[in-house]
Scaffold this motif. Sequence first.
Motif, short mmCIF file in Angstrom:
data_model
loop_
_atom_site.label_atom_id
_atom_site.label_comp_id
_atom_site.label_asym_id
_atom_site.label_seq_id
_atom_site.Cartn_x
_atom_site.Cartn_y
_atom_site.Cartn_z
N PRO A 119 -0.86 -11.80 2.61
CA PRO A 119 -0.21 -11.36 3.86
C PRO A 119 -0.44 -9.88 4.14
O PRO A 119 -0.62 -9.47 5.29
CB PRO A 119 1.28 -11.64 3.61
CG PRO A 119 1.30 -12.66 2.54
CD PRO A 119 0.12 -12.39 1.68
N GLN A 120 -0.47 -9.08 3.08
CA GLN A 120 -0.70 -7.64 3.25
C GLN A 120 -2.09 -7.40 3.86
O GLN A 120 -2.28 -6.55 4.72
CB GLN A 120 -0.67 -7.02 1.88
CG GLN A 120 0.06 -5.72 1.78
CD GLN A 120 0.00 -5.23 0.35
OE1 GLN A 120 -0.66 -4.25 0.09
NE2 GLN A 120 0.65 -5.93 -0.54
N PHE A 121 -3.08 -8.15 3.34
CA PHE A 121 -4.43 -8.01 3.87
C PHE A 121 -4.43 -8.29 5.36
O PHE A 121 -5.05 -7.59 6.15
CB PHE A 121 -5.41 -8.97 3.17
CG PHE A 121 -5.75 -8.58 1.77
CD1 PHE A 121 -5.86 -9.54 0.78
CD2 PHE A 121 -5.99 -7.26 1.43
CE1 PHE A 121 -6.18 -9.20 -0.53
CE2 PHE A 121 -6.32 -6.90 0.12
CZ PHE A 121 -6.41 -7.88 -0.86
N ILE A 163 -11.98 -2.88 1.04
CA ILE A 163 -11.59 -1.48 1.23
C ILE A 163 -11.48 -1.19 2.72
O ILE A 163 -10.60 -0.48 3.18
CB ILE A 163 -12.61 -0.54 0.56
CG1 ILE A 163 -12.54 -0.69 -0.96
CG2 ILE A 163 -12.35 0.91 0.96
CD1 ILE A 163 -13.59 0.12 -1.70
N MET A 164 -12.39 -1.78 3.50
CA MET A 164 -12.34 -1.55 4.95
C MET A 164 -11.11 -2.19 5.57
O MET A 164 -10.53 -1.67 6.51
CB MET A 164 -13.59 -2.13 5.62
CG MET A 164 -14.87 -1.42 5.27
SD MET A 164 -16.18 -2.05 6.33
CE MET A 164 -17.51 -2.10 5.18
N ILE A 165 -10.73 -3.36 5.06
CA ILE A 165 -9.57 -4.05 5.63
C ILE A 165 -8.29 -3.32 5.23
O ILE A 165 -7.45 -2.99 6.06
CB ILE A 165 -9.49 -5.51 5.12
CG1 ILE A 165 -10.66 -6.32 5.66
CG2 ILE A 165 -8.18 -6.14 5.54
CD1 ILE A 165 -10.73 -7.71 5.07
N GLN A 166 -8.16 -3.11 3.94
CA GLN A 166 -6.98 -2.42 3.44
C GLN A 166 -7.42 -1.29 2.53
O GLN A 166 -7.80 -1.50 1.39
CB GLN A 166 -6.09 -3.38 2.64
CG GLN A 166 -4.82 -2.68 2.16
CD GLN A 166 -3.89 -3.61 1.41
OE1 GLN A 166 -3.93 -4.83 1.61
NE2 GLN A 166 -3.06 -3.05 0.57
N PRO A 167 -7.38 -0.06 3.05
CA PRO A 167 -7.86 1.07 2.27
C PRO A 167 -7.16 1.17 0.92
O PRO A 167 -6.01 0.79 0.76
CB PRO A 167 -7.53 2.27 3.15
CG PRO A 167 -7.51 1.72 4.53
CD PRO A 167 -6.99 0.33 4.42
N ILE A 168 -7.89 1.70 -0.03
CA ILE A 168 -7.37 1.92 -1.38
C ILE A 168 -6.57 3.22 -1.38
O ILE A 168 -6.99 4.19 -0.77
CB ILE A 168 -8.56 2.10 -2.34
CG1 ILE A 168 -9.38 0.83 -2.40
CG2 ILE A 168 -8.10 2.52 -3.70
CD1 ILE A 168 -8.86 -0.16 -3.36
N LEU A 169 -5.45 3.20 -2.07
CA LEU A 169 -4.67 4.43 -2.21
C LEU A 169 -4.30 4.61 -3.67
O LEU A 169 -3.68 3.73 -4.27
CB LEU A 169 -3.41 4.35 -1.34
CG LEU A 169 -2.65 5.64 -1.16
CD1 LEU A 169 -3.49 6.68 -0.43
CD2 LEU A 169 -1.36 5.39 -0.39
N TYR A 170 -4.74 5.72 -4.25
CA TYR A 170 -4.41 6.03 -5.63
C TYR A 170 -3.58 7.30 -5.69
O TYR A 170 -3.79 8.22 -4.90
CB TYR A 170 -5.68 6.21 -6.47
CG TYR A 170 -6.11 4.95 -7.18
CD1 TYR A 170 -6.64 3.89 -6.44
CD2 TYR A 170 -6.00 4.81 -8.55
CE1 TYR A 170 -7.03 2.72 -7.08
CE2 TYR A 170 -6.39 3.65 -9.19
CZ TYR A 170 -6.90 2.60 -8.45
OH TYR A 170 -7.30 1.45 -9.08
N LEU A 191 0.03 1.04 0.25
CA LEU A 191 -0.47 1.79 1.41
C LEU A 191 0.67 1.87 2.41
O LEU A 191 0.74 1.14 3.41
CB LEU A 191 -1.67 1.07 2.01
CG LEU A 191 -2.43 1.82 3.09
CD1 LEU A 191 -3.02 3.11 2.56
CD2 LEU A 191 -3.55 0.94 3.65
N ASP A 192 1.59 2.76 2.10
CA ASP A 192 2.83 2.83 2.86
C ASP A 192 3.33 4.26 2.78
O ASP A 192 3.04 4.98 1.82
CB ASP A 192 3.83 1.84 2.25
CG ASP A 192 5.11 1.79 3.03
OD1 ASP A 192 6.07 2.49 2.64
OD2 ASP A 192 5.13 1.08 4.05
#
Lengths: 220, 749
Positions: free
Chosen positions: B562-564, B601-608, B621-622
């Motif tokens: 769902p997040q995607f 990565i394009m759909i849901q960017p990575i966040l570290y 990613l919030d």
Amino acid sequence: MAELYVKPGNKERGWNDPPQFSYGLQTQAGGPRRSLLTKRVAAPQDGSPRETSPGPPPMGPPPPSSKAPRSPPVGSGPASGVEPTSFPVESEAVMEDVLRPLEQALEDCRGHTRKQVCDDISRRLALLQEQWAGGKLSIPVKKRMALLVQELSSHRWDAADDIHRSLMVDHVTEVSQWMVGVKRLIAEKRSLFSEEAANEEKSAATAEKNHTIPGFQQAS
Amino acid sequence: MATYLEFIQQNEERDGVRFSWNVWPSSRLEATRMVVPLACLLTPLKERPDLPPVQYEPVLCSRPTCKAVLNPLCQVDYRAKLWACNFCFQRNQFPPAYGGISEVNQPAELMPQFSTIEYVIQEDDLQALKESLQMSLSLLPPDALVGLITFGRMVQVHELSCEGISKSYVFRGTKDLTAKQIQDMLGLTKPAMPMQQARPAQPQEHPFASSRFLQPVHKIDMNLTDLLGELQRDPWPVTQGKRPLRSTGVALSIAVGLLEGTFPNTGARIMLFTGGPPTQGPGMVVGDELKIPIRSWHDIEKDNARFMKKATKHYEMLANRTAANGHCIDIYACALDQTGLLEMKCCANLTGGYMVMGDSFNTSLFKQTFQRIFTKDFNGDFRMAFGATLDVKTSRELKIAGAIGPCVSLNVKGPCVSENELGVGGTSQWKICGLDPTSTLGIYFEVVNQHNTPIPQGGRGAIQFVTHYQHSSTQRRIRVTTIARNWADVQSQLRHIEAAFDQEAAAVLMARLGVFRAESEEGPDVLRWLDRQLIRLCQKFGQYNKEDPTSFRLSDSFSLYPQFMFHLRRSPFLQVFNNSPDESSYYRHHFARQDLTQSLIMIQPILYSYSFHGPPEPVLLDSSSILADRILLMDTFFQIVIYLGETIAQWRKAGYQDMPEYENFKHLLQAPLDDAQEILQARFPMPRYINTEHGGSQARFLLSKVNPSQTHNNLYAWGQETGAPILTDDVSLQVFMDHLKKLAVSSAC
């Protein structure tokens, strides 16, 4: 041999222009990589309210290093940086040491290569000399040209070719006018060398066939 | 000034002018009585070592009979951004670039000491492109054949001879030509010799006229280097208020025709480098009047893009012909404004060519992206491959619905081909003229087994993928992959099927379907469709009690899905109004061909997140992930963003990283830079790089990804009229999830 460096992008043309990697770093990139950043975190399923941070923390200093602050770093003094600039200080490359072998290589090729091509190469070597003498070439370019000439003289064609490529990629503005002449010179010298080697093999083979003492048949 | 001598000397030094009279007689009659005429000596190129040229073009008076240049004698209204010409008194608007001027921030040309000023017409972009092309000759293999076509108002096909005189064939940029006409005009219509597939064409085997235009690198590199070095901007003058004439449509047509007539069915790339939109001839995307801007999404929505349909058709025809010939077209577009990627995108998308978009050829983004095309693999071979055909076979319980990716259909019918099309369907074979190790197609299947036909115990379905292609070493190769998977009865083995769900692959495959639809359907319809599929999936595979949203649970294998979808709905692939049509086309181009990891990565960017509390860890990613004592690294594929939290930024400003007892802080600052560098070093195309901190203006790149943007709320305010269940286009992931659960558990759906 090739330089490994990163410089910032062109901030005038694009404020978010990425940094520029040297040819050496880019060709190295195919090597083993650390684990990529690809993990994600699932959103909490039960809809519990997100923890909010309890307001800005007091602005003290960061937590200090666990190392004893006074212990000197292992190894030699100031060069603790990451960049591989700790080469021994060399004297600057000498122009003659670079141009003479190139001109010699050109002479060697004269019998084997078309006149027009030789003239073209010669014109570009003259341009190289002019720019070098006129102080228009930077130190890394001169250094790498010296290395290129060494590789050329030792018949390591691929290595010489690679250096020419690295110069074209990293310093195109400085070298583009004459480098293609050097590139062609490497190619011509390589093909001349393999031709000569093939001829030598052939004549050695014929010599054996004729049962003569090999030494006397070698062309000088 | 004590005497006029000083005045005269100063003026000569500054302006290169000496007048006979430095105070002018005010009437004609008196002037004639002065004997010596009022005259001056002018040295226009007087050396002014203290006067560096300014790097922009002069501002001219808009009166057509005046056109005087803005100068210190003009009256200026800084508030209204107007200036009055001191020669004709016309009031003129300052151009947009002068928006920031004020009494204390004057442009040089208004300052009295700059009564003489020199402007430079920007050439460094063309110079940078020329150098990149010269450099590419060093990266190409010696036996590759190359040719050069340049274009502006006219189109020039350059003859590459080794003889020292450069010649070219010139075509009008306004008239399109058929392939045959082009080949006739270039003298290519001698009978062709049969091509040998196994080896690259050696010029001496094909002694017809094509060798005049296409020569091997090892023969032509010196001449071509010189030819490139001599290229100049189009000599036809461009009047103020007009765009330069650019005949891209005809130039591309000639390139396609040239290759079609000389090397059909051999691996080849047409590389198009353009610094602005096509403004002339077939394929033109905008007219040459600067005051009429190039089409935006609003224009397209209101049917106000007059050149779009015709231009798109022109490029589509070229793209299809090129793909049929087995060649590919790359587009390298560098300009501050749009260049027509929307109309030209099919050239890259149908042929497997690359699309690179940048602000200027003089940026590291363009230069390094271009260099990476010539990357070699661990064997020293180029990674690019040519002329692939993909043939898919299925066991009889399956049929092929279609494919989405950088390909064209080969229209091969057969028992494996389904009537129901998804993507490019109606075929079991596709052609991919240009590809590399990351090229990825989405292939869609249909299960045709009848519902009550028993499946043999342990039965498996099978699919075989056969890819014929030309390796960069010119060797032809065939890669065969055969896979099998178990069948299962859904009624009795739902949990099994659930556990075997690949939510990442599913997200990308659904996303490709959505973006494919978005090319031909209205935006809101696509979102509605996507939402409907998500709700149905949750209804089927969620665990819940009817009408009780709080009971809703998804198993682990579905937990990220769902997040995607939430992030996909907000992505630039489906939200177009925040971007120009060219930008949307660029993003969609890359999305439709990348492998799974990059696509996600394009759909849901990575966040570290990096902190003193432990090793770097992925975070949601919030906005709740933005904390004062953390450094964030965000990768959207197209951008790498490093963001320093407020406290970290303050510590950096205070210089703790330079103190030996805080060496761990220095390491903390360095860690995300090192990770970013790893990504930057390898990715194609090169991403943009933003290093910012709390309160920085560029922090908006991070903030817009973690928080929904305001605009899409208004523009997509489609509501409940249709009665279909719709997810709220709402503010946060949490609210989205709540709404999803409500709809999934509701018996009304």
